[in-house]
Design an enzyme around this catalytic site. Sequence first.
Site, PDB file in Angstrom:
ATOM      1  N   CYS A  85      41.030  34.012  37.884  1.00 32.66           N
ATOM      2  CA  CYS A  85      42.204  33.577  37.118  1.00 32.66           C
ATOM      3  C   CYS A  85      42.892  32.356  37.745  1.00 32.66           C
ATOM      4  O   CYS A  85      42.341  31.276  37.645  1.00 32.66           O
ATOM      5  CB  CYS A  85      43.145  34.758  36.885  1.00 32.66           C
ATOM      6  SG  CYS A  85      43.952  34.622  35.269  1.00 32.66           S
ATOM      7  N   HIS A 103      39.735  39.087  34.251  1.00 33.97           N
ATOM      8  CA  HIS A 103      40.026  39.967  35.388  1.00 33.97           C
ATOM      9  C   HIS A 103      38.972  41.060  35.542  1.00 33.97           C
ATOM     10  O   HIS A 103      39.121  42.153  34.999  1.00 33.97           O
ATOM     11  CB  HIS A 103      41.413  40.596  35.223  1.00 33.97           C
ATOM     12  CG  HIS A 103      42.509  39.632  35.531  1.00 33.97           C
ATOM     13  ND1 HIS A 103      43.068  39.515  36.791  1.00 33.97           N
ATOM     14  CD2 HIS A 103      43.131  38.723  34.756  1.00 33.97           C
ATOM     15  CE1 HIS A 103      43.983  38.576  36.775  1.00 33.97           C
ATOM     16  NE2 HIS A 103      44.044  38.075  35.558  1.00 33.97           N
ATOM     17  N   GLU A 108      38.442  43.010  37.867  1.00 28.62           N
ATOM     18  CA  GLU A 108      38.939  44.222  38.546  1.00 28.62           C
ATOM     19  C   GLU A 108      39.601  45.171  37.562  1.00 28.62           C
ATOM     20  O   GLU A 108      39.995  46.279  37.937  1.00 28.62           O
ATOM     21  CB  GLU A 108      39.920  43.832  39.653  1.00 28.62           C
ATOM     22  CG  GLU A 108      41.349  43.511  39.210  1.00 28.62           C
ATOM     23  CD  GLU A 108      41.504  42.143  38.534  1.00 28.62           C
ATOM     24  OE1 GLU A 108      40.488  41.451  38.358  1.00 28.62           O
ATOM     25  OE2 GLU A 108      42.642  41.792  38.172  1.00 28.62           O
TER      26      GLU A 108
HETATM   27  N1  LIG Z   1      46.425  36.013  35.989  1.00 32.95           N
HETATM   28  C1  LIG Z   1      46.488  34.788  36.461  1.00 32.95           C
HETATM   29  O1  LIG Z   1      46.052  34.491  37.567  1.00 32.95           O
HETATM   30  C2  LIG Z   1      47.223  33.772  35.632  1.00 32.95           C
HETATM   31  C3  LIG Z   1      46.942  32.339  36.003  1.00 32.95           C
HETATM   32  C4  LIG Z   1      47.974  31.358  35.467  1.00 32.95           C
HETATM   33  N2  LIG Z   1      49.273  31.652  35.987  1.00 32.95           N
HETATM   34  C5  LIG Z   1      47.967  31.359  33.958  1.00 32.95           C
HETATM   35  O2  LIG Z   1      48.900  31.841  33.354  1.00 32.95           O
HETATM   36  O3  LIG Z   1      47.045  30.877  33.344  1.00 32.95           O
END
Ligand SMILES: NC(=O)CC[C@H](N)C(=O)O
Length: 409
Positions: free
Chosen positions: A294, A378, A380
Amino acid sequence: MNTTFSIEEPIMSETVSAQARPPRPPGATAALVLNDGTVYWGRGVGATGTQVGEVCFNTSITGYQEIMTDPSYAGQIINFTFPHIGNVGANPEDTEAVTAAARGLVIRTDITDPANWRAIEGFDAWLKKYNLIGLAGIDTRALTRRIRDKGPPNGAIIHAPDGNIDIDALLAEAQAWPGLEGMDLALEVSCRQTYEWAQTRWSLGGGYGTLDAQKRHVVAVDYGAKHNILRTLAANGCRVTVVPATATAEEILRHEPDGIFLSNGPGDPAATGEYAVPVLQELLETGKPIFGICLGHQLLSLAIGGTTTKMTNGHRGANHPVKDLETGKVEITSQNHGFRVEPESLPKNAVVTHVSLFDGSNEGFRLTDKPVFSVQHHPEASPGPQDSNYLFERFVRLIDERSAEKGAK
Ligand SMILES: NC(=O)CC[C@H](N)C(=O)O
């Protein structure tokens, strides 16, 4: 706590434009005011006070504790599309961070008494403990449609049990808030000091475990890491050293890691990249295996010369289909991001590996000349499906291959 369970729980007020502000309904103890002047009255839940942030929506049906404690939600107020939030209560295990960084939540029906064997308290009491302000009785469908059509607005929320609510003051706060673009929030949520992590994933009957066989050493850079990422690394045989977002390449390499992990985190990757990118560029030079998730994926893309942009609508939910372009398999993923990597900005040695089947946006890449890869979603889970867990195994394989190569030399 309201103990009556009913889907017919009245909505406090419909979406109404600034020109025709809805009168305060009787019993209103909370309100959400968007920066365009739209007012939603509600019944307050959780902590009292006011907060300002970007109002986004999440479509997950379960996992509200994990969502509320995901540090990537710093600066955001979460509107849940699922109407029954809180109905399985709260437990001390399903958290993704020690404190909650989200600014608050918006839900459709009032919180009911918990109905789940794992619950040790009601969701309302848990929200208070985590200092999270919530509003119930909101037309969350109307709010979701508004976000879908116009993008996520900035807004201010208030929970005032005495009913003392100044809409104009909230509107001024919502309008004065600068928004997430250009905002670094990783520094707010990152750990202050280096620490070791050994807890593994939760199992039915066993709870969380600890790891005995720690064959590999991973340094995880904490831009706002969810605990289940660290747990999954540990469950895959990694001793994990977690370092602050501001750690230098030298500080990271001093731990002699076999692999480096770049965590998720809140805010605009371009802002965090100002201090993270030079560090990542140095780390890339070492040839060590690197895995990013992410925000970690976005920062890695910036480090190799790519760009990131804010999405009109982010991805937040637990049912997003993503295609692995190299295997042709579709995985159902957990998502939470509002920025994206622009794939055409990536250099030639980056191969796009994953794509969102919702909007075609980038969900992952790998480098052809280094053991480096990252994904936007994600793997996880927590909450969400575990289809993408194989990515942790891929990271561990890269680590083992490199160790074997070094051993053979
Ligand atoms: N879950 C995250 O790592 C989000 C990454 C970043 N802050 C976004 O909104 O795209």
